[in-house]
Design an enzyme around this catalytic site. Structure first.
Site, PDB file in Angstrom:
ATOM      1  N   ARG A  10       1.019  -1.071   0.087  1.00 34.27           N
ATOM      2  CA  ARG A  10       0.049   0.042  -0.084  1.00 34.27           C
ATOM      3  C   ARG A  10       1.003   1.251   0.087  1.00 34.27           C
ATOM      4  O   ARG A  10       1.912   1.277   0.731  1.00 34.27           O
ATOM      5  CB  ARG A  10      -0.601   0.086   1.237  1.00 34.27           C
ATOM      6  N   ARG A  11       0.777   2.195  -0.904  1.00 31.72           N
ATOM      7  CA  ARG A  11       1.514   3.187  -0.926  1.00 31.72           C
ATOM      8  C   ARG A  11       1.671   4.223   0.122  1.00 31.72           C
ATOM      9  O   ARG A  11       2.664   4.630   0.646  1.00 31.72           O
ATOM     10  CB  ARG A  11       1.388   4.238  -2.423  1.00 31.72           C
ATOM     11  N   GLU A  80      -4.216  -8.531  -5.819  1.00 37.24           N
ATOM     12  CA  GLU A  80      -2.606  -9.232  -5.858  1.00 37.24           C
ATOM     13  C   GLU A  80      -2.583 -10.411  -5.059  1.00 37.24           C
ATOM     14  O   GLU A  80      -2.184 -11.549  -5.293  1.00 37.24           O
ATOM     15  CB  GLU A  80      -1.831  -8.381  -5.924  1.00 37.24           C
TER      16      GLU A  80
END
Length: 117
Positions: A10-11, A80
């Site tokens: 998660r950025r 993903e």
């Protein structure tokens, strides 16, 4: 190039750690997929699934609240991860400071807390 390791993250909260992790693994001669440096033009989802298919290891970086958005439709960390679970990849959760597993896990990700991190 065929990759060995796929990094999902998660950025928000994980971006700087992932860059360091990528650089360190690369320095040790692993071929690591890191979307910021490795994506080519074309269909985003098809590329990701193809790369996950070729990788043996799937590293999931989990900063605080990383799984909160995984309950939303089409969240890419969730997509993903579910794909990696279905494909029986070696999943390595990396739990960062202040990360806690939610009481209710996102659908299709219920087994995640049982992977060695």
């Amino acid at each position: 190039m065929r990759y060995q390791i796929f990094i999902s993250y998660r950025r928000e909260g994980g971006e700087f750690f992932v860059k360091i992790l990528h650089d360190e693994l690369t320095r040790r001669a692993y071929r690591v997929f890191y979307d910021v440096e490795s994506m080519e033009s074309g269909a985003f989802d098809a590329q990701l699934y193809k790369i996950i298919d070729e990788c043996e290891d799937f590293i999931l970086v989990l900063p605080a609240h990383a799984l909160d958005r995984c309950f939303e439709e089409k969240d890419w960390v969730a997509e993903e991860t579910r794909y990696a679970i279905r494909k029986k990849k070696n999943i390595i959760p990396v739990m960062m400071k202040n990360f806690v597993w939610p009481e209710k896990m996102p659908e299709g990700m219920e087994v995640l807390p049982y992977y060695e991190g």
